[in-house]
Write an enzyme that holds these catalytic residues in place. Structure first.
Site, PDB file in Angstrom:
ATOM      1  N   GLU A   1       0.841  -1.207   0.000  1.00  0.00           N
ATOM      2  CA  GLU A   1       0.000   0.000   0.000  1.00  0.00           C
ATOM      3  C   GLU A   1       0.870   1.249   0.000  1.00  0.00           C
ATOM      4  O   GLU A   1       0.670   2.144   0.814  1.00  0.00           O
ATOM      5  CB  GLU A   1      -0.893   0.000   1.257  1.00  0.00           C
ATOM      6  CG  GLU A   1      -1.758  -1.241   1.420  1.00  0.00           C
ATOM      7  CD  GLU A   1      -2.401  -1.337   2.802  1.00  0.00           C
ATOM      8  OE1 GLU A   1      -2.046  -0.546   3.703  1.00  0.00           O
ATOM      9  OE2 GLU A   1      -3.261  -2.213   2.980  1.00  0.00           O
TER      10      GLU A   1
ATOM     11  N   GLY B   1       2.176   4.831  -0.775  1.00  0.00           N
ATOM     12  CA  GLY B   1       1.601   6.085  -1.252  1.00  0.00           C
ATOM     13  C   GLY B   1       2.716   7.076  -1.527  1.00  0.00           C
ATOM     14  O   GLY B   1       3.033   7.426  -2.662  1.00  0.00           O
ATOM     15  N   ARG B   2       3.351   7.509  -0.445  1.00  0.00           N
ATOM     16  CA  ARG B   2       4.407   8.514  -0.539  1.00  0.00           C
ATOM     17  C   ARG B   2       5.530   8.089  -1.487  1.00  0.00           C
ATOM     18  O   ARG B   2       6.024   8.899  -2.265  1.00  0.00           O
ATOM     19  CB  ARG B   2       4.985   8.740   0.867  1.00  0.00           C
ATOM     20  CG  ARG B   2       5.945   9.896   0.964  1.00  0.00           C
ATOM     21  CD  ARG B   2       6.642   9.892   2.336  1.00  0.00           C
ATOM     22  NE  ARG B   2       5.704   9.773   3.435  1.00  0.00           N
ATOM     23  CZ  ARG B   2       5.136  10.803   4.054  1.00  0.00           C
ATOM     24  NH1 ARG B   2       5.421  12.026   3.679  1.00  0.00           N
ATOM     25  NH2 ARG B   2       4.292  10.610   5.051  1.00  0.00           N
TER      26      ARG B   2
ATOM     27  N   ARG C   1       2.165  20.207   5.291  1.00  0.00           N
ATOM     28  CA  ARG C   1       3.173  19.365   5.939  1.00  0.00           C
ATOM     29  C   ARG C   1       4.166  20.138   6.816  1.00  0.00           C
ATOM     30  O   ARG C   1       4.471  19.683   7.909  1.00  0.00           O
ATOM     31  CB  ARG C   1       3.899  18.500   4.909  1.00  0.00           C
ATOM     32  CG  ARG C   1       2.949  17.535   4.177  1.00  0.00           C
ATOM     33  CD  ARG C   1       3.686  16.538   3.286  1.00  0.00           C
ATOM     34  NE  ARG C   1       4.484  15.626   4.074  1.00  0.00           N
ATOM     35  CZ  ARG C   1       5.784  15.723   4.271  1.00  0.00           C
ATOM     36  NH1 ARG C   1       6.469  16.675   3.701  1.00  0.00           N
ATOM     37  NH2 ARG C   1       6.406  14.868   5.048  1.00  0.00           N
TER      38      ARG C   1
ATOM     39  N   CYS D   1      -3.034  34.043   8.346  1.00  0.00           N
ATOM     40  CA  CYS D   1      -2.875  34.694   9.640  1.00  0.00           C
ATOM     41  C   CYS D   1      -2.645  33.666  10.738  1.00  0.00           C
ATOM     42  O   CYS D   1      -3.505  33.433  11.592  1.00  0.00           O
ATOM     43  CB  CYS D   1      -4.118  35.523   9.946  1.00  0.00           C
ATOM     44  SG  CYS D   1      -4.459  36.666   8.619  1.00  0.00           S
ATOM     45  N   GLU D   2      -1.507  33.014  10.697  1.00  0.00           N
ATOM     46  CA  GLU D   2      -1.119  32.029  11.703  1.00  0.00           C
ATOM     47  C   GLU D   2       0.403  32.045  11.738  1.00  0.00           C
ATOM     48  O   GLU D   2       1.048  32.026  10.691  1.00  0.00           O
ATOM     49  CB  GLU D   2      -1.502  30.604  11.266  1.00  0.00           C
ATOM     50  CG  GLU D   2      -2.956  30.312  11.219  1.00  0.00           C
ATOM     51  CD  GLU D   2      -3.431  29.498  12.406  1.00  0.00           C
ATOM     52  OE1 GLU D   2      -2.602  29.158  13.278  1.00  0.00           O
ATOM     53  OE2 GLU D   2      -4.633  29.218  12.450  1.00  0.00           O
TER      54      GLU D   2
HETATM   55  C1  LIG Z   1      -1.338   6.031   5.068  1.00  0.00           C
HETATM   56  C2  LIG Z   1      -1.423   4.590   4.814  1.00  0.00           C
HETATM   57  C3  LIG Z   1      -0.663   4.008   3.789  1.00  0.00           C
HETATM   58  C4  LIG Z   1       0.306   4.784   2.937  1.00  0.00           C
HETATM   59  O1  LIG Z   1       1.431   5.198   3.623  1.00  0.00           O
HETATM   60  P1  LIG Z   1       2.666   5.793   2.785  1.00  0.00           P
HETATM   61  O2  LIG Z   1       3.644   6.160   3.830  1.00  0.00           O
HETATM   62  O3  LIG Z   1       2.174   6.952   2.018  1.00  0.00           O
HETATM   63  O4  LIG Z   1       3.163   4.710   1.909  1.00  0.00           O
HETATM   64  C5  LIG Z   1      -0.824   2.666   3.561  1.00  0.00           C
HETATM   65  N1  LIG Z   1      -1.670   1.909   4.296  1.00  0.00           N
HETATM   66  C6  LIG Z   1      -2.409   2.434   5.294  1.00  0.00           C
HETATM   67  C7  LIG Z   1      -3.323   1.557   6.053  1.00  0.00           C
HETATM   68  C8  LIG Z   1      -2.306   3.789   5.582  1.00  0.00           C
HETATM   69  O5  LIG Z   1      -3.022   4.301   6.581  1.00  0.00           O
END
Ligand SMILES: *Cc1c(COP(=O)(O)O)cnc(C)c1O
Length: 428
Positions: free
Chosen positions: A281, A283-284, A320, A352-353
């Site tokens: 899974e 993402g980043r 971030r 404004c923070e």
């Molecule tokens: C956020 C998340 C990801 C992705 O994490 P990355 O660091 O972006 O790879 C994968 N699985 C679950 C369950 C998440 O909550």
């Protein structure tokens, strides 16, 4: 200036004839057309990352892109066409994945608080797998599945009690974190799952956090989950799937995350001979360095102690730094002269923070009002976390593909912003 991996000679983002170019498109030309601030994503980079991940596993894995990292439909469609699946944490993300034509048999539904409606939607779509994070959720899923006459293929997400050594706000695998089911409880839950109507236990899942920059926490977590899987098999619970989550870190500044080849070698060593279907899974790792946030300098202001570069992007566009004290490399879109002196400046937005600071005391070449800058490594957890705070218009997104680019989320108009809300009748 240090150079994240997308400026270190990679073709997707580089200076050409003195100007920053993404693939074959000048960043300044995009700014001219779209206005600032905006996000831009490189299709070529996304494709290269997806293929590199798959190649590291010899094609024998399902990579479900974590939609929460970047849920733009264009990005999802692009990755889906390459063969990626999607990891979802809400019905909204499920609908996005389906709208991007990612097949249901590549969808994994994760998340610690799925509602009854969301479980129903996942069953109706017949997703590949639902990752269960509590016994109460398991019972509810069985009830919903009975009602709609579908069988749910489930994995139990276990909490392996491993510290991922990452930022506390993105660590998810310690025993005090809200995620997953304790390793020790998992066998009991799986035995129960086997008896529940309309529930088919197929595997185990684990995800210990994000932006993990060494292999050690992965090795500890994966080993624990694999030991559990073997123990369950020996008592006759024949699990065939292992979902190892995401979390592989990337280079923002000077981090040295493990290579995907080393990560894959670790996984293959630990799972050898087990005949498992592997899912991930990430993402980043896929999207982080595919994107930049482009902004224009509004003012340069000197105070006694500091020099402020005030840009037209703000914390509502890229959260971030304010949320995680994250570092984003900042580069001018017009290449600085090689001998240009660097000076320490604070790069700040108009919100404004006091938290609306992208960088404090950052060494940058001279910048003046009107100059364009790019915040690098902004392709994951960037646009998706943006908001309309301070009634700023939601930041647009652009996808680049070779020599062309397309606006994949337009900037709304002020009328559209106002049309989202209603004044109650008694005030009319
Ligand atoms: C956020 C998340 C990801 C992705 O994490 P990355 O660091 O972006 O790879 C994968 N699985 C679950 C369950 C998440 O909550």
């Amino acid at each position: 200036m240090s150079s994240p991996d997308n400026l270190a000679g990679a073709p997707d983002l580089a200076y050409r004839e003195g100007a920053l170019v993404m693939e074959e498109v000048g960043v300044a030309a995009m700014a001219q057309r779209v206005g600032t601030p905006f996000y831009a994503y490189s299709s070529a980079y996304l494709e290269r990352r997806y293929r590199a991940f798959m190649a590291a596993f010899g094609g024998e894995a399902l990579l479900c892109f974590a939609v929460k990292a970047n849920s733009n439909l264009g990005v999802l469609r692009h990755l889906g066409r390459l063969g990626a699946g999607a990891d979802l944490v809400s019905e909204g993300e499920l609908r996005r994945a389906l709208a991007a034509a990612i097949p249901a048999n590549r969808l994994i539904f994760s998340g610690v608080g799925k509602t009854e409606a969301e479980l129903g939607a996942a069953l109706a779509a017949d997703v590949h797998q639902i990752n269960i994070e509590s016994e109460a959720e398991l019972s509810l899923l069985s009830e919903v599945a009975k009602r709609v006459g579908r069988t749910a293929r489930i994995a139990i997400r276990v909490n392996p009690d491993v510290d991922a050594n990452t930022h506390a706000k993105i660590s998810t695998g310690r025993s005090g974190d809200k995620f997953g089911i304790d390793l020790a409880r998992a066998p009991e839950v799986l035995r129960r799952a086997k008896e529940l109507p309309r529930i088919e236990p197929v595997g185990l899942a684990v995800h210990i956090g994000s932006q993990i920059t060494s292999l050690a926490p992965f090795e500890t977590a994966f080993s624990r989950v694999i030991d559990l899987l073997k123990a369950l098999r020996s008592e006759g619970i024949a699990l065939t799937r292992l979902d190892l989550g995401g979390g592989l870190g990337i280079r923002y500044k000077d981090e040295t995350p493990p290579s995907v080849e080393d990560y894959a070698a670790l996984v293959m060593r630990l799972t050898r001979g087990l005949r498992l279907e592997l899912a991930f899974e990430q993402g980043r790792w896929i999207a982080g360095n595919a994107g930049i946030l482009v902004s224009r300098v509004l003012y340069v202001k000197e105070s006694t102690a500091r020099r402020f570069v005030i840009v037209d992007a703000a914390m509502n566009d890229l959260m971030r730094p304010a949320l995680y004290e994250a570092w984003h490399e900042i580069v001018p879109v017009a290449a600085p002269e090689s001998k240009a002196p660097l000076a320490a400046v604070d790069v700040v937005g108009p919100v404004c923070e006091t938290a609306d600071v992208f960088a404090a005391g950052r060494l940058l070449p001279p910048l003046a009002a009107g100059d364009l800058v790019a915040f690098l490594s902004a392709g994951a957890y960037g646009a998706i976390m943006s908001s309309g705070y301070n009634s700023r218009l939601l930041v647009p997104e652009v996808m680049v593909h070779g020599g062309e680019f397309a606006v994949v989320r337009p900037r709304p108009t002020y009328d559209e912003m106002l049309a989202q809300e209603r004044v109650p009748l008694w005030l009319l």
